[in-house]
Write a protein that holds these residues in place. Structure first.
Motif, PDB file in Angstrom:
ATOM      1  N   LYS A 284      49.421  74.907  25.846  1.00 18.14           N
ATOM      2  CA  LYS A 284      48.377  75.797  25.378  1.00 18.14           C
ATOM      3  C   LYS A 284      47.189  75.700  26.335  1.00 18.14           C
ATOM      4  CE  LYS A 284      50.500  76.877  21.479  1.00 18.14           C
ATOM      5  NZ  LYS A 284      50.987  78.244  21.180  1.00 18.14           N
ATOM      6  N   TRP A 285      46.710  76.851  26.820  1.00 13.45           N
ATOM      7  CA  TRP A 285      45.689  76.858  27.860  1.00 13.45           C
ATOM      8  C   TRP A 285      44.412  76.142  27.437  1.00 13.45           C
ATOM      9  CZ3 TRP A 285      40.965  78.947  26.807  1.00 13.45           C
ATOM     10  CH2 TRP A 285      40.887  79.809  25.699  1.00 13.45           C
ATOM     11  N   TYR A 286      44.073  76.229  26.153  1.00 12.07           N
ATOM     12  CA  TYR A 286      42.805  75.642  25.723  1.00 12.07           C
ATOM     13  C   TYR A 286      42.827  74.117  25.805  1.00 12.07           C
ATOM     14  CZ  TYR A 286      45.527  76.037  21.344  1.00 12.07           C
ATOM     15  OH  TYR A 286      46.518  76.001  20.395  1.00 12.07           O
ATOM     16  N   TYR A 287      43.999  73.497  25.685  1.00 12.36           N
ATOM     17  CA  TYR A 287      44.048  72.045  25.858  1.00 12.36           C
ATOM     18  C   TYR A 287      43.742  71.661  27.307  1.00 12.36           C
ATOM     19  CZ  TYR A 287      46.014  71.401  21.185  1.00 12.36           C
ATOM     20  OH  TYR A 287      46.208  71.370  19.830  1.00 12.36           O
ATOM     21  N   ALA A 288      44.216  72.469  28.252  1.00 11.38           N
ATOM     22  CA  ALA A 288      43.885  72.226  29.663  1.00 11.38           C
ATOM     23  C   ALA A 288      42.382  72.373  29.892  1.00 11.38           C
ATOM     24  CB  ALA A 288      44.665  73.182  30.558  1.00 11.38           C
ATOM     25  N   LEU A 289      41.789  73.390  29.255  1.00  9.58           N
ATOM     26  CA  LEU A 289      40.342  73.595  29.389  1.00  9.58           C
ATOM     27  C   LEU A 289      39.569  72.414  28.814  1.00  9.58           C
ATOM     28  CD1 LEU A 289      37.859  75.340  30.010  1.00  9.58           C
ATOM     29  CD2 LEU A 289      38.159  76.424  27.760  1.00  9.58           C
ATOM     30  N   PHE A 290      39.955  71.956  27.633  1.00  3.60           N
ATOM     31  CA  PHE A 290      39.276  70.809  27.024  1.00  3.60           C
ATOM     32  C   PHE A 290      39.430  69.561  27.884  1.00  3.60           C
ATOM     33  CE2 PHE A 290      40.136  72.971  22.726  1.00  3.60           C
ATOM     34  CZ  PHE A 290      38.909  73.623  22.761  1.00  3.60           C
ATOM     35  N   ALA A 291      40.598  69.380  28.480  1.00 10.11           N
ATOM     36  CA  ALA A 291      40.817  68.212  29.335  1.00 10.11           C
ATOM     37  C   ALA A 291      39.880  68.242  30.543  1.00 10.11           C
ATOM     38  CB  ALA A 291      42.275  68.152  29.778  1.00 10.11           C
ATOM     39  N   VAL A 292      39.746  69.419  31.166  1.00  7.85           N
ATOM     40  CA  VAL A 292      38.847  69.548  32.320  1.00  7.85           C
ATOM     41  C   VAL A 292      37.399  69.301  31.898  1.00  7.85           C
ATOM     42  CG1 VAL A 292      37.941  71.151  34.048  1.00  7.85           C
ATOM     43  CG2 VAL A 292      40.396  71.097  33.566  1.00  7.85           C
ATOM     44  N   MET A 293      36.998  69.881  30.764  1.00  9.05           N
ATOM     45  CA  MET A 293      35.636  69.675  30.265  1.00  9.05           C
ATOM     46  C   MET A 293      35.361  68.194  30.011  1.00  9.05           C
ATOM     47  SD  MET A 293      35.409  72.871  27.571  1.00  9.05           S
ATOM     48  CE  MET A 293      33.901  72.265  26.806  1.00  9.05           C
ATOM     49  N   ALA A 294      36.335  67.503  29.417  1.00  3.40           N
ATOM     50  CA  ALA A 294      36.152  66.077  29.138  1.00  3.40           C
ATOM     51  C   ALA A 294      36.037  65.279  30.422  1.00  3.40           C
ATOM     52  CB  ALA A 294      37.314  65.567  28.290  1.00  3.40           C
ATOM     53  N   PHE A 295      36.861  65.611  31.419  1.00  2.00           N
ATOM     54  CA  PHE A 295      36.828  64.864  32.677  1.00  2.00           C
ATOM     55  C   PHE A 295      35.487  65.059  33.390  1.00  2.00           C
ATOM     56  CE2 PHE A 295      37.739  64.472  37.272  1.00  2.00           C
ATOM     57  CZ  PHE A 295      38.154  63.150  37.283  1.00  2.00           C
ATOM     58  N   VAL A 296      34.990  66.283  33.417  1.00  2.00           N
ATOM     59  CA  VAL A 296      33.692  66.534  34.055  1.00  2.00           C
ATOM     60  C   VAL A 296      32.584  65.779  33.329  1.00  2.00           C
ATOM     61  CG1 VAL A 296      31.993  68.312  34.613  1.00  2.00           C
ATOM     62  CG2 VAL A 296      34.422  68.777  34.951  1.00  2.00           C
ATOM     63  N   PHE A 297      32.690  65.711  31.993  1.00  3.60           N
ATOM     64  CA  PHE A 297      31.661  64.988  31.238  1.00  3.60           C
ATOM     65  C   PHE A 297      31.719  63.493  31.541  1.00  3.60           C
ATOM     66  CE2 PHE A 297      28.978  63.613  27.831  1.00  3.60           C
ATOM     67  CZ  PHE A 297      28.158  64.699  27.563  1.00  3.60           C
ATOM     68  N   VAL A 298      32.914  62.954  31.713  1.00  2.00           N
ATOM     69  CA  VAL A 298      33.028  61.541  32.092  1.00  2.00           C
ATOM     70  C   VAL A 298      32.310  61.288  33.410  1.00  2.00           C
ATOM     71  CG1 VAL A 298      34.614  59.690  32.727  1.00  2.00           C
ATOM     72  CG2 VAL A 298      35.188  61.191  30.840  1.00  2.00           C
ATOM     73  N   ILE A 299      32.487  62.196  34.363  1.00  2.00           N
ATOM     74  CA  ILE A 299      31.784  62.055  35.645  1.00  2.00           C
ATOM     75  C   ILE A 299      30.278  62.052  35.423  1.00  2.00           C
ATOM     76  CG2 ILE A 299      31.351  63.155  37.873  1.00  2.00           C
ATOM     77  CD1 ILE A 299      34.212  64.235  37.779  1.00  2.00           C
ATOM     78  N   GLY A 300      29.808  62.956  34.534  1.00  2.00           N
ATOM     79  CA  GLY A 300      28.382  63.050  34.261  1.00  2.00           C
ATOM     80  C   GLY A 300      27.809  61.814  33.604  1.00  2.00           C
ATOM     81  N   THR A 301      28.628  61.073  32.887  1.00  2.00           N
ATOM     82  CA  THR A 301      28.128  59.861  32.233  1.00  2.00           C
ATOM     83  C   THR A 301      27.895  58.712  33.212  1.00  2.00           C
ATOM     84  OG1 THR A 301      30.340  58.958  31.770  1.00  2.00           O
ATOM     85  CG2 THR A 301      29.383  60.439  30.110  1.00  2.00           C
ATOM     86  N   LYS A 302      28.470  58.790  34.393  1.00  2.00           N
ATOM     87  CA  LYS A 302      28.389  57.719  35.387  1.00  2.00           C
ATOM     88  C   LYS A 302      28.981  56.414  34.856  1.00  2.00           C
ATOM     89  CE  LYS A 302      24.088  59.614  37.317  1.00  2.00           C
ATOM     90  NZ  LYS A 302      22.670  59.334  37.672  1.00  2.00           N
ATOM     91  N   SER A 303      29.930  56.525  33.939  1.00  2.00           N
ATOM     92  CA  SER A 303      30.580  55.345  33.374  1.00  2.00           C
ATOM     93  C   SER A 303      31.730  54.945  34.284  1.00  2.00           C
ATOM     94  CB  SER A 303      31.082  55.650  31.955  1.00  2.00           C
ATOM     95  OG  SER A 303      31.721  54.535  31.395  1.00  2.00           O
ATOM     96  N   LYS A 304      31.529  53.890  35.057  1.00  2.00           N
ATOM     97  CA  LYS A 304      32.499  53.512  36.095  1.00  2.00           C
ATOM     98  C   LYS A 304      33.845  53.117  35.489  1.00  2.00           C
ATOM     99  CE  LYS A 304      28.608  51.498  38.711  1.00  2.00           C
ATOM    100  NZ  LYS A 304      27.666  51.499  37.561  1.00  2.00           N
ATOM    101  N   THR A 305      33.805  52.302  34.430  1.00  2.00           N
ATOM    102  CA  THR A 305      35.051  51.823  33.827  1.00  2.00           C
ATOM    103  C   THR A 305      35.880  52.971  33.289  1.00  2.00           C
ATOM    104  OG1 THR A 305      33.912  49.767  33.199  1.00  2.00           O
ATOM    105  CG2 THR A 305      36.014  50.248  32.124  1.00  2.00           C
ATOM    106  N   SER A 306      35.252  53.868  32.542  1.00  2.00           N
ATOM    107  CA  SER A 306      35.981  54.977  31.925  1.00  2.00           C
ATOM    108  C   SER A 306      36.521  55.935  32.978  1.00  2.00           C
ATOM    109  CB  SER A 306      35.066  55.727  30.951  1.00  2.00           C
ATOM    110  OG  SER A 306      34.678  54.881  29.890  1.00  2.00           O
ATOM    111  N   LEU A 307      35.724  56.204  34.004  1.00  2.00           N
ATOM    112  CA  LEU A 307      36.172  57.117  35.053  1.00  2.00           C
ATOM    113  C   LEU A 307      37.358  56.535  35.802  1.00  2.00           C
ATOM    114  CD1 LEU A 307      35.682  59.768  36.531  1.00  2.00           C
ATOM    115  CD2 LEU A 307      34.104  58.553  38.053  1.00  2.00           C
ATOM    116  N   ALA A 308      37.317  55.235  36.051  1.00  2.00           N
ATOM    117  CA  ALA A 308      38.427  54.600  36.763  1.00  2.00           C
ATOM    118  C   ALA A 308      39.699  54.607  35.933  1.00  2.00           C
ATOM    119  CB  ALA A 308      38.044  53.173  37.146  1.00  2.00           C
ATOM    120  N   LEU A 309      39.543  54.465  34.607  1.00  2.00           N
ATOM    121  CA  LEU A 309      40.719  54.337  33.745  1.00  2.00           C
ATOM    122  C   LEU A 309      41.341  55.670  33.344  1.00  2.00           C
ATOM    123  CD1 LEU A 309      39.670  51.467  31.288  1.00  2.00           C
ATOM    124  CD2 LEU A 309      41.426  51.369  33.062  1.00  2.00           C
TER     125      LEU A 309
END
Length: 466
Positions: free
Chosen positions: A228-253
């Motif tokens: 379902k396309w919207y799950y791909a969209l949510f995944a991308v949104m979540a990944f970009v937000f992880v980058i924005g948090t500057k959380s090194k551990t979460s981004l690496a994992l």
């Protein structure tokens, strides 16, 4: 006519054989009234998750004075939260009493129950047993809500509610960025490394990073399973937000866990290869400790800086110093950090910033320092060894839509606890998500059809005379 020799008798031999596939232990709910009760349970659990994720003070400010006050008052005495959680537990208990359908899951995760008993026992020797008891009771209620909801609606609906709560949280976080400056850590932060990091409605960027990383993992796997396309969209949104948090551990994992979970998905029908994958993950955790030992001076310089990785090594030194003096029982559940002026940690602090520290920044060390070696062994059995067995033997092509994301969450949290504390961490978001994943995995493992073994009788060939 054939005659049987005198004195002869029939003998019967037995052998064991597979007699078919055993049915899953939980019956599927049926009927309009039963389905309404399931929906009610799912709504209750979804609301509970959203209350846990958002908390009582979304977008709360974090001045230095407020941080000190919050650290001192962090003793589980929030009456509103206590009543809220007790209310959810009573509502689910009421639904269970009036239900018209069989339970979807019967609790058999006894190592977890035994561990909780030990935690309550350990409260008795804490510096403030009442504070420790309140924190342990909070854990009992959160765990009860999770497994009570699971028993009423089954693992599929439990995980659906979790995924929905994660997606709603993701959307709220994104919407909040342009609407309120509180969605980003402000310039008033005492820790300058936090300034400018995204946090959405969460209290801290590391919490936001971990929850959004888990959202990325769950939505990414949902897209792979359902396309379902919207799950791909949510995944991308979540990944970009992880980058924005500057959380090194979460981004690496998060990226690594999505890749590992799909390797696990590809091995759904091969137990031997799954065993190799699990052993590799275990060696990875051991390797982390090995790297620390081999490069200890360099790592300590990096991690001990309060502006880098929250000064974890200096915090770990506080824990190890206490354990050297108290090797057997620990400080009592929830009884090491922030238990008032008598907190055991105060006698071992080596830097001023540690006065605000609320946990050990390592989930394994936290359980060890509070509940002793026995508590640590129980943790490893309940949340490492047993789930590893479930994921090793319980995955099939039919249940991989549940087992794969649960596996990814499990691995993420097991690794994350090397640098953070989420095991039994009150009602924190990552801990509640982890509980839901473990409960889902256990119920799915139990529901996997298994061959039934039965005894088959064989008649020997009779002798025939004449």
């Amino acid at each position: 006519m054939a005659a049987r020799p005198a004195g002869s008798h029939l003998t019967m031999a037995t052998s064991w054989h597979r007699g078919g596939i055993a049915a899953p232990p939980a019956a599927q709910s049926g009927g309009g009234e039963s389905m309404r009760m399931v929906w009610v349970t799912q709504i209750f659990y979804f609301v509970f998750l959203m209350m846990v994720f958002i908390g009582q003070q979304p977008f709360a400010s974090r001045t230095q004075d407020e941080l000190v006050a919050m650290a001192q008052e962090n003793d589980g005495s929030d009456l509103f939260k206590q009543m809220l959680f007790i209310g959810f537990a009573l509502l689910l208990t009421g639904v269970q009493i009036i239900r018209k359908h069989p339970l979807q899951y019967k609790f058999t995760f006894w190592p977890l129950a035994i561990m909780l008993v030990w935690f309550f026992i350990s409260c008795t020797w804490g510096v403030d047993p009442f504070v420790s008891f309140k924190r342990a009771m909070q854990q009992l209620i959160v765990i009860y809500i999770t497994f009570c909801a699971l028993s009423l609606m089954g693992p599929q609906r439990l995980f659906d509610a979790l995924r929905a709560a994660l997606i709603v949280s993701l959307i709220i976080c994104w919407v909040s960025l342009p609407l309120t400056p509180a969605a980003v850590h402000p310039p008033t932060e005492s820790d300058k490394a936090l300034i400018g990091a995204w946090r959405g409605f969460f209290f801290h960027k590391n919490i936001a990073g971990a929850v959004m990383a888990l959202t990325f993992i769950v939505c990414g796997n949902a897209w792979i399973d359902r396309r379902k396309w919207y799950y791909a969209l949510f995944a991308v949104m979540a990944f970009v937000f992880v980058i924005g948090t500057k959380s090194k551990t979460s981004l690496a994992l998060c990226v690594g866990m999505l890749a590992i979970s799909n390797i696990y998905r590809a091995l759904s029908d091969n137990t031997q290869k799954r065993a190799i994958l699990l052993l590799g993950l275990g060696f990875g955790m051991v390797g982390f400790l090995g790297l620390y030992i081999a490069y200890q001076p360099t790592i300590e310089r990096l991690f001990a800086d309060p502006t880098s990785f929250t000064g974890r090594v200096s915090i770990w030194r506080v824990v190890f110093d206490y354990l050297a003096d108290h090797p057997y029982l620990g400080a009592g559940f929830g009884g090491f950090w922030q238990v008032g002026v008598n907190s055991p940690a105060h006698d071992y602090l080596n830097q001023q910033f540690q006065m605000l520290t609320a946990h050990s920044h390592d989930g394994y060390l936290e359980i060890w320092v509070t509940t002793g070696p026995l508590g640590l062994v129980m943790l490893l059995v309940s949340f490492l060894a047993l789930p590893a067995y479930w994921f090793l033997t319980g995955s099939t092509k039919e249940n991989q839509a549940l087992m794969v994301p649960a596996f990814a969450i499990w691995v993420f949290v097991m690794y994350q606890n090397l640098l953070e504390t989420s095991f039994f961490d009150k009602d924190r978001q990552v801990w509640v998500i982890f509980l839901a994943a473990v409960a889902t995995a256990h119920a799915t493992f139990k529901a996997k059809p298994r061959p039934q073994w039965s005894r088959r009788h064989r008649l020997p060939q009779e002798s025939v005379n004449g």
